[in-house]
Write a protein that holds these residues in place. Sequence first.
Motif, PDB file in Angstrom:
ATOM      1  N   ALA A  14     -14.212 -45.974 101.792  1.00  0.00           N
ATOM      2  CA  ALA A  14     -15.445 -46.272 101.054  1.00  0.00           C
ATOM      3  C   ALA A  14     -16.684 -46.215 101.947  1.00  0.00           C
ATOM      4  CB  ALA A  14     -15.325 -47.648 100.393  1.00  0.00           C
ATOM      5  N   SER A  15     -16.660 -46.945 103.069  1.00  0.00           N
ATOM      6  CA  SER A  15     -17.861 -46.999 103.913  1.00  0.00           C
ATOM      7  C   SER A  15     -18.090 -45.677 104.641  1.00  0.00           C
ATOM      8  CB  SER A  15     -17.784 -48.162 104.909  1.00  0.00           C
ATOM      9  OG  SER A  15     -16.630 -48.063 105.717  1.00  0.00           O
ATOM     10  N   GLY A  16     -17.011 -45.003 105.074  1.00  0.00           N
ATOM     11  CA  GLY A  16     -17.167 -43.744 105.795  1.00  0.00           C
ATOM     12  C   GLY A  16     -17.775 -42.645 104.943  1.00  0.00           C
ATOM     13  N   LEU A  17     -17.289 -42.501 103.712  1.00  0.00           N
ATOM     14  CA  LEU A  17     -17.818 -41.469 102.809  1.00  0.00           C
ATOM     15  C   LEU A  17     -19.257 -41.777 102.407  1.00  0.00           C
ATOM     16  CD1 LEU A  17     -14.672 -40.945 100.537  1.00  0.00           C
ATOM     17  CD2 LEU A  17     -15.580 -39.325 102.219  1.00  0.00           C
ATOM     18  N   MET A  18     -19.527 -43.059 102.145  1.00  0.00           N
ATOM     19  CA  MET A  18     -20.880 -43.462 101.752  1.00  0.00           C
ATOM     20  C   MET A  18     -21.868 -43.166 102.878  1.00  0.00           C
ATOM     21  SD  MET A  18     -22.303 -44.888  99.089  1.00  0.00           S
ATOM     22  CE  MET A  18     -23.661 -45.897  98.510  1.00  0.00           C
ATOM     23  N   LEU A  19     -21.474 -43.528 104.091  1.00  0.00           N
ATOM     24  CA  LEU A  19     -22.364 -43.293 105.230  1.00  0.00           C
ATOM     25  C   LEU A  19     -22.610 -41.805 105.442  1.00  0.00           C
ATOM     26  CD1 LEU A  19     -22.807 -44.956 108.529  1.00  0.00           C
ATOM     27  CD2 LEU A  19     -22.152 -42.553 108.618  1.00  0.00           C
ATOM     28  N   LEU A  86     -26.095 -45.432  90.770  1.00  0.00           N
ATOM     29  CA  LEU A  86     -25.408 -44.199  91.167  1.00  0.00           C
ATOM     30  C   LEU A  86     -24.250 -43.898  90.213  1.00  0.00           C
ATOM     31  CD1 LEU A  86     -25.119 -41.934  93.319  1.00  0.00           C
ATOM     32  CD2 LEU A  86     -23.637 -43.498  94.606  1.00  0.00           C
ATOM     33  N   VAL A  87     -23.487 -44.919  89.881  1.00  0.00           N
ATOM     34  CA  VAL A  87     -22.363 -44.779  88.946  1.00  0.00           C
ATOM     35  C   VAL A  87     -22.867 -44.261  87.589  1.00  0.00           C
ATOM     36  CG1 VAL A  87     -20.657 -46.126  87.614  1.00  0.00           C
ATOM     37  CG2 VAL A  87     -20.874 -46.476  90.091  1.00  0.00           C
ATOM     38  N   CYS A  88     -23.983 -44.816  87.147  1.00  0.00           N
ATOM     39  CA  CYS A  88     -24.569 -44.383  85.866  1.00  0.00           C
ATOM     40  C   CYS A  88     -25.069 -42.940  85.939  1.00  0.00           C
ATOM     41  CB  CYS A  88     -25.705 -45.315  85.450  1.00  0.00           C
ATOM     42  SG  CYS A  88     -25.131 -46.951  84.970  1.00  0.00           S
ATOM     43  N   ASP A  89     -25.648 -42.555  87.072  1.00  0.00           N
ATOM     44  CA  ASP A  89     -26.116 -41.173  87.249  1.00  0.00           C
ATOM     45  C   ASP A  89     -24.977 -40.174  87.052  1.00  0.00           C
ATOM     46  OD1 ASP A  89     -28.656 -42.024  87.791  1.00  0.00           O
ATOM     47  OD2 ASP A  89     -28.493 -41.820  89.975  1.00  0.00           O
ATOM     48  N   TYR A  90     -23.779 -40.587  87.425  1.00  0.00           N
ATOM     49  CA  TYR A  90     -22.606 -39.709  87.297  1.00  0.00           C
ATOM     50  C   TYR A  90     -21.910 -39.869  85.944  1.00  0.00           C
ATOM     51  CZ  TYR A  90     -22.611 -37.718  91.982  1.00  0.00           C
ATOM     52  OH  TYR A  90     -22.934 -36.980  93.102  1.00  0.00           O
ATOM     53  N   GLY A  91     -22.475 -40.699  85.085  1.00  0.00           N
ATOM     54  CA  GLY A  91     -21.901 -40.879  83.753  1.00  0.00           C
ATOM     55  C   GLY A  91     -20.526 -41.525  83.761  1.00  0.00           C
ATOM     56  N   ILE A  92     -20.262 -42.331  84.785  1.00  0.00           N
ATOM     57  CA  ILE A  92     -18.946 -42.980  84.888  1.00  0.00           C
ATOM     58  C   ILE A  92     -18.937 -44.230  83.994  1.00  0.00           C
ATOM     59  CG2 ILE A  92     -17.357 -44.185  86.450  1.00  0.00           C
ATOM     60  CD1 ILE A  92     -18.434 -42.321  88.694  1.00  0.00           C
ATOM     61  N   ALA A  93     -18.015 -44.252  83.050  1.00  0.00           N
ATOM     62  CA  ALA A  93     -17.911 -45.400  82.137  1.00  0.00           C
ATOM     63  C   ALA A  93     -17.267 -46.570  82.872  1.00  0.00           C
ATOM     64  CB  ALA A  93     -17.075 -45.017  80.924  1.00  0.00           C
ATOM     65  N   TYR A  94     -17.825 -47.773  82.678  1.00  0.00           N
ATOM     66  CA  TYR A  94     -17.260 -48.953  83.337  1.00  0.00           C
ATOM     67  C   TYR A  94     -17.339 -50.146  82.402  1.00  0.00           C
ATOM     68  CZ  TYR A  94     -22.119 -50.370  84.341  1.00  0.00           C
ATOM     69  OH  TYR A  94     -23.442 -50.730  84.234  1.00  0.00           O
ATOM     70  N   LEU A 112     -14.122 -42.074  93.758  1.00  0.00           N
ATOM     71  CA  LEU A 112     -13.856 -41.221  94.920  1.00  0.00           C
ATOM     72  C   LEU A 112     -14.510 -39.847  94.744  1.00  0.00           C
ATOM     73  CD1 LEU A 112     -12.545 -40.595  97.607  1.00  0.00           C
ATOM     74  CD2 LEU A 112     -10.409 -40.093  96.400  1.00  0.00           C
ATOM     75  N   ASN A 113     -14.360 -39.267  93.565  1.00  0.00           N
ATOM     76  CA  ASN A 113     -14.966 -37.951  93.308  1.00  0.00           C
ATOM     77  C   ASN A 113     -16.488 -37.996  93.411  1.00  0.00           C
ATOM     78  OD1 ASN A 113     -12.503 -36.759  92.974  1.00  0.00           O
ATOM     79  ND2 ASN A 113     -12.508 -36.873  90.747  1.00  0.00           N
ATOM     80  N   MET A 114     -17.068 -39.122  92.973  1.00  0.00           N
ATOM     81  CA  MET A 114     -18.519 -39.303  93.062  1.00  0.00           C
ATOM     82  C   MET A 114     -18.959 -39.299  94.536  1.00  0.00           C
ATOM     83  SD  MET A 114     -20.715 -42.640  91.882  1.00  0.00           S
ATOM     84  CE  MET A 114     -20.213 -43.630  93.300  1.00  0.00           C
ATOM     85  N   LEU A 115     -18.234 -40.018  95.388  1.00  0.00           N
ATOM     86  CA  LEU A 115     -18.578 -40.082  96.815  1.00  0.00           C
ATOM     87  C   LEU A 115     -18.430 -38.707  97.466  1.00  0.00           C
ATOM     88  CD1 LEU A 115     -16.769 -43.441  97.700  1.00  0.00           C
ATOM     89  CD2 LEU A 115     -19.237 -43.105  97.543  1.00  0.00           C
ATOM     90  N   SER A 117     -18.622 -35.846  95.935  1.00  0.00           N
ATOM     91  CA  SER A 117     -19.688 -35.014  95.370  1.00  0.00           C
ATOM     92  C   SER A 117     -21.015 -35.271  96.081  1.00  0.00           C
ATOM     93  CB  SER A 117     -19.813 -35.289  93.872  1.00  0.00           C
ATOM     94  OG  SER A 117     -20.887 -34.580  93.329  1.00  0.00           O
ATOM     95  N   GLU A 118     -21.271 -36.550  96.387  1.00  0.00           N
ATOM     96  CA  GLU A 118     -22.491 -36.910  97.122  1.00  0.00           C
ATOM     97  C   GLU A 118     -22.504 -36.262  98.513  1.00  0.00           C
ATOM     98  OE1 GLU A 118     -25.408 -39.398  96.361  1.00  0.00           O
ATOM     99  OE2 GLU A 118     -24.788 -38.084  94.721  1.00  0.00           O
ATOM    100  N   CYS A 119     -21.332 -36.234  99.155  1.00  0.00           N
ATOM    101  CA  CYS A 119     -21.232 -35.582 100.474  1.00  0.00           C
ATOM    102  C   CYS A 119     -21.503 -34.084 100.352  1.00  0.00           C
ATOM    103  CB  CYS A 119     -19.838 -35.810 101.069  1.00  0.00           C
ATOM    104  SG  CYS A 119     -19.558 -37.485 101.678  1.00  0.00           S
ATOM    105  N   GLU A 120     -20.939 -33.494  99.307  1.00  0.00           N
ATOM    106  CA  GLU A 120     -21.104 -32.046  99.086  1.00  0.00           C
ATOM    107  C   GLU A 120     -22.563 -31.689  98.793  1.00  0.00           C
ATOM    108  OE1 GLU A 120     -19.062 -28.983  96.089  1.00  0.00           O
ATOM    109  OE2 GLU A 120     -17.730 -30.601  96.744  1.00  0.00           O
ATOM    110  N   LYS A 121     -23.172 -32.520  97.921  1.00  0.00           N
ATOM    111  CA  LYS A 121     -24.577 -32.275  97.535  1.00  0.00           C
ATOM    112  C   LYS A 121     -25.516 -32.383  98.738  1.00  0.00           C
ATOM    113  CE  LYS A 121     -25.948 -34.847  94.102  1.00  0.00           C
ATOM    114  NZ  LYS A 121     -25.997 -35.684  92.886  1.00  0.00           N
ATOM    115  N   ALA A 122     -25.215 -33.340  99.614  1.00  0.00           N
ATOM    116  CA  ALA A 122     -26.082 -33.558 100.779  1.00  0.00           C
ATOM    117  C   ALA A 122     -25.963 -32.394 101.766  1.00  0.00           C
ATOM    118  CB  ALA A 122     -25.714 -34.865 101.464  1.00  0.00           C
ATOM    119  N   GLY A 123     -24.803 -31.735 101.764  1.00  0.00           N
ATOM    120  CA  GLY A 123     -24.576 -30.645 102.720  1.00  0.00           C
ATOM    121  C   GLY A 123     -24.368 -31.213 104.109  1.00  0.00           C
ATOM    122  N   GLY A 124     -23.746 -30.450 104.968  1.00  0.00           N
ATOM    123  CA  GLY A 124     -23.608 -30.894 106.357  1.00  0.00           C
ATOM    124  C   GLY A 124     -22.534 -31.919 106.607  1.00  0.00           C
TER     125      GLY A 124
END
Length: 398
Positions: A14-19, A86-94, A112-115, A117-124
Amino acid sequence: MSFQYDVIVLGAGASGLMLASHAAKRGRSVLILEKANKVGKKILMSGGGKCNFTNLYVEPEHFISHNPHFVISALSRYTNWDFIGLVCDYGIAYEERKHGQLFTLKGAKEILNMLLSECEKAGGVEIQTDSEVKAVTKQENGRFQVRTPHASYTAESVVVASGGLSIPTLGGSGIGYELAKQFGHHVYPTRAGLVPFTFSDQFKEVTTRLSGNALDVTLSNTQNSFNEALLFTHRGLSGPSALQLSNYWNSGEGFQIDFFPSHELLAYFKAKKQQQPKVLLRTLLSELAAKSIVLELQQLIWPAHAETAIGQLSDALLEEICKQLHAFAVKPSGTEGYRTAEVTLGGVDTTEVSSKTMQSKREPGLFFVGEVLDVTGHLGGYNFQWAWASAVAAAEFV
C-alpha cells in the motif's frame, strides 16, 4: 553495471505503490523492488478480500506509538477524505460498516488496480517482482546502491516500504528493521498485533466447543477496553474486540470479558425473581445470547445452581454471578503470532524520523513509510490510512 533511478522503493504494498505514483507525478524516476511474486498481496486479502481502505473518523488516538504526536502531521496533510476522493474518481463502489469503516463492494482488487493505474498515469514507475533486496549501501558520491540477486541499482533516495513481520506467507519480512539498524536507527521490539488470542487452560475447551459462535461483548484490561463482537475459535478468541485488545496486551497478562455489556443483569434478575420465581437463570440469559454460549457460562460460573429456580437464589449469590458475567477473568497463553496477525507492533523509532518528510534524521536520502515505522493503527482502516498519508508525505521530498 548499475541501473540508475531517482528513487528506489523497497516493497510494492500500500505505502510503496502510493509513494511511487506521487513521486512520479513530481517527475521522479522510480523503481519498486518487491520480494514476492506479485504486488499488493496484503491489500488483496485485507478486510476479508473487501479491503477496509480507510475510516470516516481518523484521529491520532486511533494509533499506537511510543511517540504519539508523530502521526499528526502526515494525517492532517493527506486525510481520509483525500483518499475517499481518489476512490470516487475511479468510480469504486464502497459501503460504510460500523464504526465508520469503509469497504469496497466489489473487492480489494479495485484498490490495487487503482494504485497501479495511478503509477501508470504518472509515468516513470517501474515495478520488479521476485526481487529480494540483498544489500543497501551508501556510496561516496552520496547515492545509494541497492543489490538484488539479478542486478544492482543506484538512486538518490531509498524508501523503506517493506511493511512488518505479519503474515510472512504474503511477503512480510524484517528487512526494513535490519536496514534501519544498519544505518544507525533504534528499532523498538516488534510483536504481533491485531491477532487472535490462544488458550491452553480449561477455557480453551470452552472456546473449542463454542467455535464459530459470536457475541457482542466488552473486552478490557488496565490499558484499554473495546465493545465489539467476540468470536470463539478452536484455538481461543478472535473477532474485532479480541483483535483490538491484542494491541494492548502483553504476554502473561489477563483481561476481563463483559458478556452482556448492554444489560444491567442484576436489576434484570431481581425483577425476574419477583415476576417469575420459578424460572432458571439459563432460560433468562438464553433470551440475550445463544443457548450454547449460555450453557457454557452456566458450567463456568454457577454449575452448582444450574437447576435452581431464580426465586431460590439469594440476592448475594445473584450479585456474585452477575459480577462474573460482567467481568469474567481469562488469561491467554499467547496469540496466534505473526502467522495471522494483521499488523506488527513496534518498529523504527519515530523520534529519529522527520514527521514532515518521513526522512531519516541519521541518513539523508533514506525514508521510512507505513508499517515499518513504530506506528500501529486500530482495526478499522487506520493502518491503510497511515500507509497512504505517510507515503504522500515522503513523496513530496524523495
